[in-house]
Motif scaffolding. Structure first.
Motif, PDB file in Angstrom:
ATOM      1  N   VAL A 107       0.843  -1.189   0.000  1.00  0.00           N
ATOM      2  CA  VAL A 107       0.000   0.000   0.000  1.00  0.00           C
ATOM      3  C   VAL A 107       0.885   1.249   0.000  1.00  0.00           C
ATOM      4  O   VAL A 107       0.851   2.062  -0.918  1.00  0.00           O
ATOM      5  N   ALA A 108       1.707   1.393   1.028  1.00  0.00           N
ATOM      6  CA  ALA A 108       2.529   2.583   1.180  1.00  0.00           C
ATOM      7  C   ALA A 108       3.656   2.618   0.146  1.00  0.00           C
ATOM      8  O   ALA A 108       4.387   1.644  -0.034  1.00  0.00           O
ATOM      9  N   SER A 130      -2.310   0.234  -4.488  1.00  0.00           N
ATOM     10  CA  SER A 130      -2.614   1.572  -3.995  1.00  0.00           C
ATOM     11  C   SER A 130      -1.442   2.519  -3.776  1.00  0.00           C
ATOM     12  O   SER A 130      -1.635   3.613  -3.259  1.00  0.00           O
ATOM     13  N   SER A 131      -0.234   2.144  -4.185  1.00  0.00           N
ATOM     14  CA  SER A 131       0.895   3.065  -4.025  1.00  0.00           C
ATOM     15  C   SER A 131       0.833   4.116  -5.121  1.00  0.00           C
ATOM     16  O   SER A 131       0.857   3.791  -6.304  1.00  0.00           O
ATOM     17  N   THR A 132       0.798   5.383  -4.741  1.00  0.00           N
ATOM     18  CA  THR A 132       0.547   6.441  -5.717  1.00  0.00           C
ATOM     19  C   THR A 132       1.768   7.269  -6.100  1.00  0.00           C
ATOM     20  O   THR A 132       1.692   8.114  -6.982  1.00  0.00           O
ATOM     21  N   ASN A 133       2.910   7.068  -5.410  1.00  0.00           N
ATOM     22  CA  ASN A 133       4.096   7.851  -5.775  1.00  0.00           C
ATOM     23  C   ASN A 133       4.562   7.477  -7.190  1.00  0.00           C
ATOM     24  O   ASN A 133       4.684   6.298  -7.506  1.00  0.00           O
ATOM     25  N   TYR A 232      -0.542   9.646   6.886  1.00  0.00           N
ATOM     26  CA  TYR A 232      -1.348   8.453   7.128  1.00  0.00           C
ATOM     27  C   TYR A 232      -2.225   8.670   8.369  1.00  0.00           C
ATOM     28  O   TYR A 232      -1.938   9.506   9.220  1.00  0.00           O
ATOM     29  N   ASP A 256      -5.278  10.199   0.007  1.00  0.00           N
ATOM     30  CA  ASP A 256      -5.815   8.856   0.260  1.00  0.00           C
ATOM     31  C   ASP A 256      -5.273   8.214   1.540  1.00  0.00           C
ATOM     32  O   ASP A 256      -5.923   7.356   2.127  1.00  0.00           O
ATOM     33  N   GLY A 257      -4.090   8.663   1.989  1.00  0.00           N
ATOM     34  CA  GLY A 257      -3.491   8.087   3.186  1.00  0.00           C
ATOM     35  C   GLY A 257      -4.319   8.268   4.458  1.00  0.00           C
ATOM     36  O   GLY A 257      -4.049   7.644   5.481  1.00  0.00           O
ATOM     37  N   HIS A 279      -9.938   6.919  -3.616  1.00  0.00           N
ATOM     38  CA  HIS A 279     -10.090   6.117  -4.833  1.00  0.00           C
ATOM     39  C   HIS A 279     -11.522   5.724  -5.143  1.00  0.00           C
ATOM     40  O   HIS A 279     -11.833   5.358  -6.258  1.00  0.00           O
ATOM     41  N   LEU A 307      -8.870   0.720   0.367  1.00  0.00           N
ATOM     42  CA  LEU A 307      -7.818  -0.295   0.269  1.00  0.00           C
ATOM     43  C   LEU A 307      -8.391  -1.673   0.039  1.00  0.00           C
ATOM     44  O   LEU A 307      -7.824  -2.483  -0.698  1.00  0.00           O
TER      45      LEU A 307
HETATM   46  N1  PHE Z   1      -1.250   6.167  -1.732  1.00  0.00           N
HETATM   47  C1  PHE Z   1      -0.606   5.878  -0.484  1.00  0.00           C
HETATM   48  C2  PHE Z   1       0.888   5.723  -0.742  1.00  0.00           C
HETATM   49  O1  PHE Z   1       1.312   5.653  -1.842  1.00  0.00           O
HETATM   50  C3  PHE Z   1      -1.149   4.634   0.165  1.00  0.00           C
HETATM   51  C4  PHE Z   1      -2.627   4.608   0.436  1.00  0.00           C
HETATM   52  C5  PHE Z   1      -3.545   4.381  -0.602  1.00  0.00           C
HETATM   53  C6  PHE Z   1      -3.116   4.764   1.695  1.00  0.00           C
HETATM   54  C7  PHE Z   1      -4.923   4.366  -0.374  1.00  0.00           C
HETATM   55  C8  PHE Z   1      -4.499   4.743   1.952  1.00  0.00           C
HETATM   56  C9  PHE Z   1      -5.392   4.564   0.893  1.00  0.00           C
HETATM   57  O2  PHE Z   1       1.691   5.662   0.153  1.00  0.00           O
END
Ligand code: PHE
Length: 380
Positions: A107-108, A130-133, A232, A256-257, A279, A307
């Motif tokens: 996720v992170a 779900s990692s968005t970086n 977070y 989203d965190g 999301h 998530l």
């Molecule tokens: N997008 C966050 C990240 O890249 C992770 C995350 C996604 C947390 C969705 C909560 C919900 O670190």
């Protein structure tokens, strides 16, 4: 005698081939084994737990329907405790000793970034739900994600602040060792400035901190109209409480965190008048979302966060790729994942672009009386 011993040697050889020739999903095996890693413990425990729930639901469904390529799917789940070094260790273990054919996680972003090079070098496809970086998928052609990326998410919140909340002077409070937080803070700041706004304070903290009064006091002195906190949920909940206690009543914004069933337990009333991008929204009337929400509630007794939905989608996208590849061989599965087009996920239609990212809309949610309310959808 000669024939018997050569037969014996051949059996030995055969056995060795079966056990050495790589993956657990070889012809000889009657199951397809995939790996999953996430934070099942620590300050982001709900990230890993929700994702695991979503993935388990997808596996249960596919196995009930006869499995994949005539085999049952099994997942091996590893807890990285929310630590990047541990993420790398468990992914190495999933690949070398469990011989999984693909990996779902993390996720992170910082944890995905730490583990992705191992998957890339081993040529085992990895899908982050779900990692968005942005850097995550730049690791290489075996690394995918099924969510939007932070350059978009940061733009969404800057637009929301400027156009909907009509604020100009904002402060930022970022988690300095977190790739996601730092990246999203930068994108948000750039977009605010481009839209005529100003960043009047830019403070930082580290995951695990519990006292934010120094940072909040200096932010307060700058009199911002809103504070952007791309962190977070555990720290965000505490920051909200401490800000309100200091008499700071302005809207708090995030990404989203923030999303966790624990967010409002920690932040409570202090989270009124706060907004974050996410999301999906459970209030979306689309049948795909409502079906998922009611099935998830029946199975786990709580409302699925983003998530859980992304975990569910990531597993289904992997299964869809295995089906289309008609093979569980990692290289072929990789190629099939790369070709994912218009996959009807719970979190929207998923198409992977040439950079192995998904392009999807974001929703903005408001927290009110410990509940999340849908505010708007912003499309790329
Ligand atoms: N997008 C966050 C990240 O890249 C992770 C995350 C996604 C947390 C969705 C909560 C919900 O670190």
């Amino acid at each position: 005698m000669a024939r018997r011993s050569s037969l014996f040697v051949m059996c030995l050889l055969g056995a060795a081939l079966v056990s050495c020739a790589g993956n657990s999903s070889d012809q000889a095996s009657n199951e397809i084994v995939i790996g999953e890693f996430g934070s099942l413990t620590g300050t982001t425990a709900t990230f890993g737990i929700s994702t695991r729930n979503g993935i388990d639901m997808a596996i249960e469904e596919v196995n009930k329907a006869g499995g994949l390529l005539g085999k049952q799917v099994r997942v091996i789940v590893e807890d990285d405790q929310g630590k990047p070094e541990e993420a790398q260790t468990v992914v190495t273990k999933l690949i070398t000793s469990d011989q999984v054919i693909a990996i779902l996680g993390e996720v992170a972003s910082s944890r995905t970034l730490a583990a992705a090079p191992v998957a890339q070098q081993s040529m085992i496809p990895m899908i982050s739900p779900s990692s968005t970086n942005p850097r995550v998928t730049e690791v290489g052609d075996y690394i995918f994600r099924i969510c939007f990326i932070d350059p978009f998410q940061g733009l969404v919140m800057a637009k929301f602040a400027t156009n909907t909340l009509k604020v100009k002077n904002v402060a930022i409070l970022r988690d300095i060792k977190n790739d996601y937080s730092v990246g999203l803070a930068d994108v948000f700041a750039d977009n605010m400035k481009q839209m005529g706004g100003a960043i009047v304070a830019d403070e930082s903290y580290s995951e695990g901190d519990t006292d934010f009064s120094a940072q909040l006091t200096s932010i307060k002195a700058r009199n911002p109209q809103a504070i952007f906190i791309p962190g977070y949920y555990t720290e965000v909940g505490l920051i909200a409480r401490q800000a309100r206690r200091l008499g700071m009543a302005m809207p708090l914004l995030g990404g989203d965190g923030w999303d966790s069933p624990r967010l409002t337990d920690i932040g409570g009333e202090a989270l009124n008048d706060t907004y974050f991008s996410n999301h999906y929204s459970v209030d979306d009337p689309s049948p795909a979302i409502q079906n998922f929400v009611s099935q998830y509630k029946a199975k786990y007794g709580e409302t699925p966060d983003a998530l859980a939905a992304l975990g569910f989608d990531s597993a289904n996208i992997l299964f869809d790729a295995i089906r289309r590849a008609n093979s569980a061989e990692p290289v072929k599965v990789r190629d099939a994942i790369a070709q994912t087009k218009d996959y009807p996920g719970v979190t929207g239609k998923i198409t992977l672009d040439a950079n192995r990212n998904a392009v999807k809309p974001a929703v903005v949610l408001r927290v009110r009386d410990s509940k999340l309310e849908y505010v708007e959808t912003i499309t790329p």
